[in-house]
Scaffold this motif. Structure first.
Motif, PDB file in Angstrom:
ATOM      1  N   VAL A  73       2.600  -8.310  24.723  1.00  0.00           N
ATOM      2  CA  VAL A  73       2.249  -9.733  24.642  1.00  0.00           C
ATOM      3  C   VAL A  73       1.289  -9.888  23.470  1.00  0.00           C
ATOM      4  O   VAL A  73       0.186  -9.333  23.481  1.00  0.00           O
ATOM      5  CB  VAL A  73       1.584 -10.232  25.939  1.00  0.00           C
ATOM      6  N   LEU A  74       1.720 -10.614  22.455  1.00  0.00           N
ATOM      7  CA  LEU A  74       0.884 -10.883  21.285  1.00  0.00           C
ATOM      8  C   LEU A  74       0.405 -12.324  21.375  1.00  0.00           C
ATOM      9  O   LEU A  74       1.223 -13.243  21.484  1.00  0.00           O
ATOM     10  CB  LEU A  74       1.659 -10.661  19.990  1.00  0.00           C
ATOM     11  N   GLN A  75      -0.892 -12.507  21.340  1.00  0.00           N
ATOM     12  CA  GLN A  75      -1.477 -13.835  21.515  1.00  0.00           C
ATOM     13  C   GLN A  75      -2.093 -14.324  20.214  1.00  0.00           C
ATOM     14  O   GLN A  75      -2.690 -13.544  19.465  1.00  0.00           O
ATOM     15  CB  GLN A  75      -2.531 -13.793  22.627  1.00  0.00           C
ATOM     16  N   SER A  76      -1.963 -15.611  19.976  1.00  0.00           N
ATOM     17  CA  SER A  76      -2.510 -16.207  18.757  1.00  0.00           C
ATOM     18  C   SER A  76      -3.720 -17.066  19.108  1.00  0.00           C
ATOM     19  O   SER A  76      -3.648 -17.923  19.981  1.00  0.00           O
ATOM     20  CB  SER A  76      -1.439 -17.071  18.079  1.00  0.00           C
ATOM     21  N   GLY A  77      -4.830 -16.805  18.431  1.00  0.00           N
ATOM     22  CA  GLY A  77      -6.031 -17.592  18.641  1.00  0.00           C
ATOM     23  C   GLY A  77      -6.298 -18.505  17.457  1.00  0.00           C
ATOM     24  O   GLY A  77      -5.822 -18.262  16.337  1.00  0.00           O
ATOM     25  N   ALA A  78      -7.034 -19.554  17.712  1.00  0.00           N
ATOM     26  CA  ALA A  78      -7.487 -20.454  16.650  1.00  0.00           C
ATOM     27  C   ALA A  78      -6.333 -20.946  15.786  1.00  0.00           C
ATOM     28  O   ALA A  78      -6.394 -20.900  14.563  1.00  0.00           O
ATOM     29  CB  ALA A  78      -8.535 -19.743  15.782  1.00  0.00           C
ATOM     30  N   ASN A  79      -5.266 -21.432  16.434  1.00  0.00           N
ATOM     31  CA  ASN A  79      -4.089 -21.833  15.662  1.00  0.00           C
ATOM     32  C   ASN A  79      -3.833 -23.334  15.673  1.00  0.00           C
ATOM     33  O   ASN A  79      -2.910 -23.792  15.007  1.00  0.00           O
ATOM     34  CB  ASN A  79      -2.839 -21.100  16.155  1.00  0.00           C
ATOM     35  N   VAL A 122      10.145 -15.741  22.535  1.00  0.00           N
ATOM     36  CA  VAL A 122      10.641 -14.533  23.192  1.00  0.00           C
ATOM     37  C   VAL A 122      11.514 -13.770  22.193  1.00  0.00           C
ATOM     38  O   VAL A 122      12.510 -14.298  21.694  1.00  0.00           O
ATOM     39  CB  VAL A 122      11.462 -14.881  24.442  1.00  0.00           C
ATOM     40  N   ILE A 123      11.138 -12.531  21.916  1.00  0.00           N
ATOM     41  CA  ILE A 123      11.871 -11.729  20.937  1.00  0.00           C
ATOM     42  C   ILE A 123      13.207 -11.274  21.522  1.00  0.00           C
ATOM     43  O   ILE A 123      13.286 -10.853  22.681  1.00  0.00           O
ATOM     44  CB  ILE A 123      11.031 -10.515  20.510  1.00  0.00           C
ATOM     45  N   GLY A 124      14.265 -11.363  20.708  1.00  0.00           N
ATOM     46  CA  GLY A 124      15.580 -10.935  21.141  1.00  0.00           C
ATOM     47  C   GLY A 124      16.198  -9.876  20.251  1.00  0.00           C
ATOM     48  O   GLY A 124      17.274  -9.359  20.543  1.00  0.00           O
ATOM     49  N   LYS A 125      15.516  -9.535  19.164  1.00  0.00           N
ATOM     50  CA  LYS A 125      16.026  -8.538  18.219  1.00  0.00           C
ATOM     51  C   LYS A 125      14.817  -7.811  17.640  1.00  0.00           C
ATOM     52  O   LYS A 125      13.850  -8.458  17.224  1.00  0.00           O
ATOM     53  CB  LYS A 125      16.804  -9.252  17.103  1.00  0.00           C
ATOM     54  N   PRO A 126      14.812  -6.487  17.663  1.00  0.00           N
ATOM     55  CA  PRO A 126      13.635  -5.760  17.162  1.00  0.00           C
ATOM     56  C   PRO A 126      13.215  -6.251  15.781  1.00  0.00           C
ATOM     57  O   PRO A 126      14.055  -6.544  14.924  1.00  0.00           O
ATOM     58  CB  PRO A 126      14.120  -4.307  17.117  1.00  0.00           C
ATOM     59  N   ALA A 127      11.912  -6.353  15.608  1.00  0.00           N
ATOM     60  CA  ALA A 127      11.376  -6.869  14.344  1.00  0.00           C
ATOM     61  C   ALA A 127      10.224  -5.987  13.881  1.00  0.00           C
ATOM     62  O   ALA A 127       9.258  -5.803  14.616  1.00  0.00           O
ATOM     63  CB  ALA A 127      10.902  -8.308  14.518  1.00  0.00           C
ATOM     64  N   ARG A 153       5.814  -3.091  16.005  1.00  0.00           N
ATOM     65  CA  ARG A 153       7.271  -3.188  16.124  1.00  0.00           C
ATOM     66  C   ARG A 153       7.577  -4.051  17.346  1.00  0.00           C
ATOM     67  O   ARG A 153       7.368  -3.626  18.488  1.00  0.00           O
ATOM     68  CB  ARG A 153       7.904  -1.810  16.265  1.00  0.00           C
ATOM     69  N   LEU A 154       8.033  -5.261  17.110  1.00  0.00           N
ATOM     70  CA  LEU A 154       8.339  -6.180  18.194  1.00  0.00           C
ATOM     71  C   LEU A 154       9.679  -5.809  18.819  1.00  0.00           C
ATOM     72  O   LEU A 154      10.643  -5.525  18.110  1.00  0.00           O
ATOM     73  CB  LEU A 154       8.376  -7.610  17.670  1.00  0.00           C
ATOM     74  N   LEU A 155       9.721  -5.860  20.159  1.00  0.00           N
ATOM     75  CA  LEU A 155      10.892  -5.398  20.893  1.00  0.00           C
ATOM     76  C   LEU A 155      11.470  -6.533  21.740  1.00  0.00           C
ATOM     77  O   LEU A 155      10.759  -7.476  22.093  1.00  0.00           O
ATOM     78  CB  LEU A 155      10.499  -4.223  21.795  1.00  0.00           C
ATOM     79  N   PRO A 156      12.745  -6.454  22.078  1.00  0.00           N
ATOM     80  CA  PRO A 156      13.341  -7.506  22.905  1.00  0.00           C
ATOM     81  C   PRO A 156      12.557  -7.734  24.192  1.00  0.00           C
ATOM     82  O   PRO A 156      12.190  -6.787  24.898  1.00  0.00           O
ATOM     83  CB  PRO A 156      14.741  -6.960  23.193  1.00  0.00           C
ATOM     84  N   GLY A 157      12.299  -9.000  24.480  1.00  0.00           N
ATOM     85  CA  GLY A 157      11.516  -9.370  25.645  1.00  0.00           C
ATOM     86  C   GLY A 157      10.046  -9.564  25.359  1.00  0.00           C
ATOM     87  O   GLY A 157       9.323 -10.143  26.186  1.00  0.00           O
ATOM     88  N   ASP A 158       9.557  -9.081  24.212  1.00  0.00           N
ATOM     89  CA  ASP A 158       8.153  -9.281  23.871  1.00  0.00           C
ATOM     90  C   ASP A 158       7.858 -10.765  23.669  1.00  0.00           C
ATOM     91  O   ASP A 158       8.733 -11.550  23.306  1.00  0.00           O
ATOM     92  CB  ASP A 158       7.789  -8.513  22.592  1.00  0.00           C
ATOM     93  N   LEU A 159       6.613 -11.122  23.881  1.00  0.00           N
ATOM     94  CA  LEU A 159       6.183 -12.508  23.775  1.00  0.00           C
ATOM     95  C   LEU A 159       5.221 -12.700  22.607  1.00  0.00           C
ATOM     96  O   LEU A 159       4.315 -11.883  22.398  1.00  0.00           O
ATOM     97  CB  LEU A 159       5.480 -12.956  25.055  1.00  0.00           C
ATOM     98  N   ILE A 160       5.415 -13.780  21.885  1.00  0.00           N
ATOM     99  CA  ILE A 160       4.459 -14.228  20.876  1.00  0.00           C
ATOM    100  C   ILE A 160       3.917 -15.563  21.349  1.00  0.00           C
ATOM    101  O   ILE A 160       4.616 -16.588  21.322  1.00  0.00           O
ATOM    102  CB  ILE A 160       5.110 -14.401  19.486  1.00  0.00           C
ATOM    103  N   LEU A 161       2.680 -15.568  21.845  1.00  0.00           N
ATOM    104  CA  LEU A 161       2.034 -16.813  22.249  1.00  0.00           C
ATOM    105  C   LEU A 161       1.432 -17.462  21.013  1.00  0.00           C
ATOM    106  O   LEU A 161       0.760 -16.796  20.218  1.00  0.00           O
ATOM    107  CB  LEU A 161       0.961 -16.552  23.301  1.00  0.00           C
ATOM    108  N   THR A 162       1.658 -18.759  20.850  1.00  0.00           N
ATOM    109  CA  THR A 162       1.386 -19.395  19.557  1.00  0.00           C
ATOM    110  C   THR A 162       0.093 -20.195  19.502  1.00  0.00           C
ATOM    111  O   THR A 162      -0.136 -20.906  18.539  1.00  0.00           O
ATOM    112  CB  THR A 162       2.567 -20.298  19.170  1.00  0.00           C
TER     113      THR A 162
END
Length: 333
Positions: free
Chosen positions: A95-101, A177-182, A284-293
């Motif tokens: 879970v990657l979280q974004s602050g101050a955005n 929600v990530i669906g392809k490795p990045a 390395r972002l993986l399928p199912g990982d979350l990017i909170l914006t």
């Protein structure tokens, strides 16, 4: 106990969304939910009895056309959504979280968290915060940190407020929600790696954000954001193709029926694509990982009113549905 959802209407954009559901005697399974609130069991439809939502996302490019077929085919076996319990739609590895955005949100926090010895006017402090935000945007440096998957709970589950949390606060967010490795992808490529979007409420105990005993080491995100259940997620994952522009959807949180947050993602300093690309430069972002914006203006610190026992939060993002969670104190739970 939990807040009962309203299954009569799925309330999402597009012909279908994805969910993780269960029923008495039936463990959790990934499901397709149609716009008229009917459920297709994807384990049965895809003939994979061990399929999970994360496993489905790992095959996203192959599975997506099949999902459209299932949604359009009236012959596909379906059951009413009301027969099932809705859980967090995915169990991410990261879970990657974004602050101050959000510009206005950060300005409000800058004022609310002022040093007691700072005797400048509110106008001067707001001007300082605005200058900081402009500089961050010009330098093109998002601010991201790591959350724990163990903090995730369902979209209608009770949220337990720990006894030590003196200032628990809400922060409703759009989550990718990530669906392809990045890994080390460009901004231009980033959204190709996003399967869909969901809703996250990234609760924060404001009293423990900053380490008073060690101010030089800065913020304590472990303590302030990662109590069990501090990240209600869902109800759905809506495919990216059903959301015309993730940088122009409305994020709204109501507390006991009163609107507290109501802002467009247009107020974000960094776009969804920029945050996905930025996170991928290190991780390395993986399928199912979350990017909170990040979360817009209107949190409890702004209103001078923090969460307490019995509060009901209702969070919505355009096209992604509605989550409803009730707060209970640790003693009451």
């Amino acid at each position: 106990m939990s807040v009962k959802p309203e299954p009569a209407s799925a309330l999402f954009a597009g012909p279908f969304a994805l969910a993780t559901l269960s029923a008495p005697g039936r463990p959790r399974f990934p499901a397709l939910v149609t716009a008229d609130s009917q459920v297709v069991d994807l384990r049965a439809a895809l003939r994979d009895d061990a399929l999970t939502m994360r496993g489905l996302l790992e095959q996203w490019a192959v599975v997506l056309p099949l999902l459209h077929e299932f949604a359009a085919d009236p012959g596909t076996e379906r059951r009413p959504l009301v027969d099932f319990r809705v859980h967090a739609p995915v169990e991410p590895r990261q879970v990657l979280q974004s602050g101050a955005n959000y510009r206005q949100h950060v300005i409000d926090l800058h004022v609310a968290h002022r040093d007691p010895d700072d005797d400048r006017s509110e106008e001067d402090r707001r001007a300082e915060a605005a200058e900081i935000m402009d500089r961050r945007a010009a330098e093109d440096l998002p601010y991201m940190f790591i959350g724990l998957p163990s903090a995730i709970t369902g979209p209608y589950d009770d949220v337990v407020l720990p006894s030590w949390a003196e200032k628990p606060d809400w922060e409703l967010e759009l989550a990718a929600v990530i669906g392809k490795p990045a890994y080390q992808v460009s901004v231009e490529e980033a959204l190709e790696h996003v399967a869909g979007y969901t809703i996250a409420n990234d609760l924060t105990d404001r009293a423990t954000v900053f380490r008073r005993d060690m101010p030089q080491i800065g913020t304590d995100w472990l303590r302030s954001k990662n109590a069990p259940g501090f990240t209600p997620l869902g109800p759905w994952i809506v495919p990216a193709g059903s959301i015309a522009d993730p940088d122009d959807v409305r994020v709204t949180l109501k507390l006991n029926g009163g609107t507290m947050q109501d802002e467009s993602t247009k107020d974000m300093i960094f776009s969804v694509a920029r945050m996905v690309a930025y996170a991928s430069q290190t991780t390395r972002l993986l399928p199912g990982d979350l990017i909170l914006t990040g979360s817009p203006a209107g949190n409890g610190m702004h209103w001078g009113r923090l969460l307490r026992d019995g509060d009901v939060m209702e969070g919505s993002v355009t096209g992604l549905g509605v989550q409803r969670t009730r707060c209970v104190t640790e003693a009451a739970s």
